[in-house]
Scaffold this active site. Structure first.
Site, PDB file in Angstrom:
ATOM      1  N   SER A 103       0.824  -1.207   0.000  1.00 41.58           N
ATOM      2  CA  SER A 103       0.000   0.000   0.000  1.00 41.58           C
ATOM      3  C   SER A 103       0.860   1.260   0.000  1.00 41.58           C
ATOM      4  CB  SER A 103      -0.949  -0.049   1.198  1.00 41.58           C
ATOM      5  OG  SER A 103      -1.935   0.936   1.131  1.00 41.58           O
ATOM      6  N   ASP A 243      -2.476   5.987  -3.316  1.00 38.32           N
ATOM      7  CA  ASP A 243      -1.299   5.347  -2.740  1.00 38.32           C
ATOM      8  C   ASP A 243      -0.835   4.241  -3.674  1.00 38.32           C
ATOM      9  OD1 ASP A 243      -3.563   3.845  -2.251  1.00 38.32           O
ATOM     10  OD2 ASP A 243      -2.828   3.020  -0.372  1.00 38.32           O
ATOM     11  N   ASP A 245      -1.206   1.049  -3.994  1.00 37.86           N
ATOM     12  CA  ASP A 245      -2.128   0.059  -4.558  1.00 37.86           C
ATOM     13  C   ASP A 245      -3.505   0.639  -4.830  1.00 37.86           C
ATOM     14  OD1 ASP A 245      -3.004   0.286  -1.925  1.00 37.86           O
ATOM     15  OD2 ASP A 245      -3.393  -1.855  -1.699  1.00 37.86           O
ATOM     16  N   ASP A 247      -5.984   1.792  -3.122  1.00 40.90           N
ATOM     17  CA  ASP A 247      -7.205   1.537  -2.358  1.00 40.90           C
ATOM     18  C   ASP A 247      -7.618   2.760  -1.542  1.00 40.90           C
ATOM     19  OD1 ASP A 247      -5.237   1.426  -0.410  1.00 40.90           O
ATOM     20  OD2 ASP A 247      -5.894  -0.482   0.457  1.00 40.90           O
TER      21      ASP A 247
END
Length: 448
Positions: A103, A243, A245, A247
Site C-alpha cells: 500500500s 497510494d 495500490d 485503495d
C-alpha cells in the site's frame, strides 16, 4: 515469530527476516487449504495481482507455487490496484484472490493481502486459522501430484473489465473538470488516468512511471506537496492522490488545500443521502475520524456508526448492518453497492461526480467539515504491542486527557502494518494538541 497478519494482511520488509519467499509459499498454500477445502467436483481457482514493487515479482512466484501445489489453478492479472484484484476475484468467480502490495509503505516493504470468494477480506478467525497452519511445522501437507497440480494462466484484460465496472458504477459526465492525478508510481499508473479521461475529465498525470523502485517515493497520498503545486500550476479544479495500490484517495482543491478522507466521506455521504441511497441515513467511520466530521454529519441528519481502525472493520459493519457507505480519514472509502473493499478510483469518480452535479468547487463542498486541530504521532518502537500497552504510556495518556478536560480526545494504538505506535490527539487549539502529542510521544519513545 509473532502474529503474521496485521490490519491488512501480512506485511514487512520484503526478503527480510519475515516476508521471505519461503513464507510467501506457505501463505499461498495455507490460504488455499483453508479457503478451498469445501470446493468439490471442480478445479479451484485463485486470482493474483501485485503493485509495482520489484519484490512483487519474487513474491508472486512463491505465492503461485504455494497455490498450485495445493491444487489451485491460478490466474495472474499483473500490476493492478487492490480494488481491481478484489473486483476480478468476484468477476472470475474465483475461490480466492491474493494481492501483493504494501500500500502506502516505502518500496522495500511488501505485503500479502488475501481475499475470499466474492472479493471480500477475510474475517479475523479465518486469518487466525491460516496463520496457525503456516506456523505449524508438523501440519500434514498432502499435496496433489500429476495432472492434479494447479496450472497458471495470464489474463491481460482484467484492467479493462475493472475500468468498465468503475464507469458503470459512476456514470456522471465529468466534462469541464480538470484534474491532476498522482498515481504514486503505483498500481493505478495506467488505469486511473484512463478511467478519468473516459469519464470526460481533462487529466494531467504525475507519478505514473513505475520502475520497481520508485513507488510512493515522494509522491502519492503520503506526499502531497508536488500535487498541491501541480494543481495550482495547471489551473486544475482539483488533484487526486492515490497510494501504491490505489485503495485510498485523498484530494486537494483548486488552491492546493488538502481535502482529507473525513471531508471526502462527508461529501459522498451527503450526496448519497440527497439521492436517497444512504441506507438508514447512516455512514460508517473509524475512531480516528475528526470530531468535525461527526458534527457535520449531525447537521445533515446523518448518523455515524464507529468502528476500529481499518477498512476491513468498516466493511464488516457495512455488511452486518447492510449500510451503503463507510470510510477512514486516511482516504479508504467503501461504497458497498459497487465494491468489496476501499477503492480509491471509485472514490475519486464519486467525488468528481458530486462536483459536476452540484456545480460547486471542491473547496465549497469540503467546507462542510470544520476540523478540530488534530495532531498525529508515529513513534518507531521495537515491540509495538508492548510499547502501546506500557503502564507509563497509559499514565501519560491519562494526564493528557485530564488537561483536555473533555474538550478533546486521545487515541493510541499499535500500527497494524509497521513497528510503530500511532496516536492521535484532538484539541480545541493547535497548541493544546501539539503539547498533548509531544507528551504522549515522549512516553512511548521512553519504552524503547
Amino acid at each position: 515469530m509473532g502474529r503474521l497478519f496485521g490490519t491488512d494482511g501480512v506485511r514487512g520488509l520484503a526478503n527480510g527476516d519475515l516476508l521471505t519467499p519461503s513464507l510467501a509459499l506457505r501463505v499461498g498454500e495455507a490460504a488455499a487449504r483453508v479457503l478451498l477445502r469445501d470446493v468439490q467436483d471442480r478445479r479451484p481457482v485463485a486470482v493474483i495481482g501485485r503493485d509495482g514493487r520489484a519484490s512483487g515479482e519474487m513474491l508472486e512466484g512463491a505465492v503461485v507455487a504455494g497455490l498450485t501445489s495445493a491444487g489451485a489453478d491460478v490466474i495472474r492479472v499483473g500490476m493492478l490496484p487492490t480494488p481491481a484484484l478484489a473486483f476480478l476475484t468476484a468477476h472470475f468467480r474465483a475461490d480466492l484472490g491474493v494481492m501483493l502490495s504494501a500500500s502506502h509503505n516505502p518500496m522495500p516493504d511488501n505485503g500479502i493481502k488475501i481475499f475470499a470468494a466474492g472479493g471480500h477480506k477475510l474475517p479475523d478467525d479465518t486469518e487466525a486459522e491460516i496463520e496457525a497452519l503456516i506456523l505449524d511445522d508438523d501440519a500434514p501437507w498432502q499435496r496433489p501430484t500429476g495432472a492434479d497440480v494447479g496450472r497458471v494462466t495470464d489474463h491481460a484484460e482484467g484492467a479493462a473489465a475493472y475500468a468498465d465496472h468503475l464507469l458503470t458504477a459512476v456514470p456522471a459526465d465529468l466534462s469541464g473538470l480538470k484534474v491532476v492525478v498522482d498515481c504514486a508510481h503505483g498500481a493505478s499508473s495506467l488505469i486511473a488516468p484512463e478511467a478519468y479521461r473516459r469519464a470526460g475529465a481533462d487529466v494531467v498525470v504525475m507519478g505514473a512511471e513505475p520502475n520497481g523502485t520508485n513507488i510512493n517515493d515522494g509522491v502519492g497520498s503520503t506526499h502531497l506537496d508536488s500535487l498541491r503545486a501541480a494543481v495550482v500550476e495547471h489551473g486544475a479544479d482539483l488533484g487526486i492522490a492515490h497510494d501504491g495500490d490505489a485503495d485510498r484517495c485523498l484530494a486537494v482543491d483548486a488552491a492546493g488545500k488538502d481535502i482529507d478522507g473525513d471531508q471526502i466521506l462527508a461529501i459522498c455521504a451527503i450526496g448519497l443521502k440527497e439521492a436517497g441511497e444512504l441506507t438508514d441515513d447512516t455512514v460508517v467511520a473509524t475512531v480516528m475520524s475528526n470530531l468535525g466530521f461527526h458534527n457535520a454529519m449531525a447537521e445533515h441528519g446523518i448518523s455515524v456508526a464507529t468502528t476500529a481502525v481499518g477498512d476491513r472493520y468498516v466493511l464488516e459493519r457495512l455488511r452486518a448492518d447492510r449500510l451503503a457507505l463507510g470510510g477512514e480519514q486516511s482516504g479508504h472509502v467503501v461504497f458497498l453497492k459497487d465494491a468489496t473493499t476501499g477503492d480509491g478510483l471509485l472514490t475519486a469518480l464519486h467525488l468528481m461526480a458530486r462536483m459536476a452535479q452540484t456545480g460547486r468547487t471542491l473547496a465549497e463542498l469540503g467546507s462542510v467539515v470544520t476540523r478540530l486541530p488534530q495532531v498525529m504521532i508515529n513513534v518507531p518502537v521495537a515491540d509495538r504491542e508492548r510499547a502501546a500497552s506500557a503502564r507509563p504510556v497509559a499514565e501519560a495518556v491519562r494526564r493528557a486527557e485530564v488537561e483536555l478536560a473533555g474538550a478533546g480526545r486521545i487515541l493510541l494504538r499499535p500500527s497494524g502494518t509497521e513497528q510503530l505506535v500511532r496516536g492521535m490527539v484532538e484539541a480545541p487549539s493547535e497548541d493544546q494538541a501539539e503539547r498533548g502529542a509531544r507528551k504522549v510521544a515522549d512516553s512511548v519513545a521512553a519504552t524503547r
